[in-house]
Structures are given as C-alpha cells and as structure tokens.
Design a protein around this motif. Structure first.
Motif, PDB file in Angstrom:
ATOM      1  N   ALA A 297       0.851  -1.189   0.000  1.00  0.00           N
ATOM      2  CA  ALA A 297       0.000   0.000   0.000  1.00  0.00           C
ATOM      3  C   ALA A 297       0.890   1.244   0.000  1.00  0.00           C
ATOM      4  O   ALA A 297       1.841   1.347   0.770  1.00  0.00           O
ATOM      5  CB  ALA A 297      -0.911   0.008   1.220  1.00  0.00           C
TER       6      ALA A 297
ATOM      7  N   GLY B  45      -0.223   4.387   0.513  1.00  0.00           N
ATOM      8  CA  GLY B  45      -0.712   5.423   1.416  1.00  0.00           C
ATOM      9  C   GLY B  45      -1.629   6.418   0.725  1.00  0.00           C
ATOM     10  O   GLY B  45      -2.363   7.135   1.386  1.00  0.00           O
ATOM     11  N   THR B  46      -1.591   6.472  -0.585  1.00  0.00           N
ATOM     12  CA  THR B  46      -2.483   7.372  -1.311  1.00  0.00           C
ATOM     13  C   THR B  46      -3.777   6.638  -1.651  1.00  0.00           C
ATOM     14  O   THR B  46      -3.849   5.426  -1.590  1.00  0.00           O
ATOM     15  CB  THR B  46      -1.831   7.888  -2.607  1.00  0.00           C
ATOM     16  N   ARG B  47      -4.791   7.408  -2.007  1.00  0.00           N
ATOM     17  CA  ARG B  47      -6.081   6.816  -2.342  1.00  0.00           C
ATOM     18  C   ARG B  47      -6.436   7.121  -3.790  1.00  0.00           C
ATOM     19  O   ARG B  47      -6.098   8.167  -4.316  1.00  0.00           O
ATOM     20  CB  ARG B  47      -7.165   7.350  -1.432  1.00  0.00           C
TER      21      ARG B  47
ATOM     22  N   THR C  24     -10.423   3.695  -2.808  1.00  0.00           N
ATOM     23  CA  THR C  24      -9.608   2.530  -2.493  1.00  0.00           C
ATOM     24  C   THR C  24      -8.138   2.925  -2.395  1.00  0.00           C
ATOM     25  O   THR C  24      -7.722   3.959  -2.888  1.00  0.00           O
ATOM     26  CB  THR C  24      -9.765   1.445  -3.575  1.00  0.00           C
ATOM     27  N   ARG C  25      -7.364   2.103  -1.728  1.00  0.00           N
ATOM     28  CA  ARG C  25      -5.928   2.362  -1.575  1.00  0.00           C
ATOM     29  C   ARG C  25      -5.180   2.034  -2.861  1.00  0.00           C
ATOM     30  O   ARG C  25      -5.462   1.045  -3.521  1.00  0.00           O
ATOM     31  CB  ARG C  25      -5.336   1.515  -0.451  1.00  0.00           C
TER      32      ARG C  25
ATOM     33  N   THR D  23      -2.098   0.497  -4.601  1.00  0.00           N
ATOM     34  CA  THR D  23      -1.124  -0.530  -4.231  1.00  0.00           C
ATOM     35  C   THR D  23      -0.167  -0.795  -5.377  1.00  0.00           C
ATOM     36  O   THR D  23      -0.483  -0.576  -6.543  1.00  0.00           O
ATOM     37  CB  THR D  23      -1.820  -1.849  -3.858  1.00  0.00           C
TER      38      THR D  23
END
Length: 60
Positions: free
Chosen positions: A23, A25-27, A32-33, A35
């Motif tokens: 992950a 850390g950003t969306r 959703t994350r 990855t």
C-alpha cells in the motif's frame, strides 16, 4: 499411477509468497488504496526454484 517427479522447492528468498501488494498510502478517486504489486526477483514470481544440483567432489 503416481509419478516419481520431485516436488519443486519453495523459493528460499520469499518462502513461496512470490507476489506482494504494497500500500502506497495514497487513495484512488473511488476511495480505495493505491497498491504496488511486486514479484520476488529471485524466482521471478513463481514461488519455487529448481532443486540445487548435487555437490561434486573435484580432485583427489
């Protein structure tokens, strides 16, 4: 009739878990994350390696 082929050895670097998702850390815009999928560089994402060759004695 069963085959007598040896089972592939699990990779000693990744223990058979050849692909991981990290992950960042950003969306994403949908929430959703984000990855990154990373493959094991030792086994190229297969999770197993060929068995080590038998040791040969050299010399006397």
């Amino acid at each position: 009739m069963p085959r007598n082929t040896p089972a592939p050895c699990p990779c000693r670097d990744c223990d058979g878990f050849a692909r991981v998702a990290i992950a960042t850390g950003t969306r994403n815009p949908d929430g959703t994350r984000a990855t990154l999928r990373v493959d094991c560089p030792a086994c190229n994402g297969t999770g197993h390696t060929s068995p080590a060759p038998a040791l040969a004695q050299i010399g006397r």
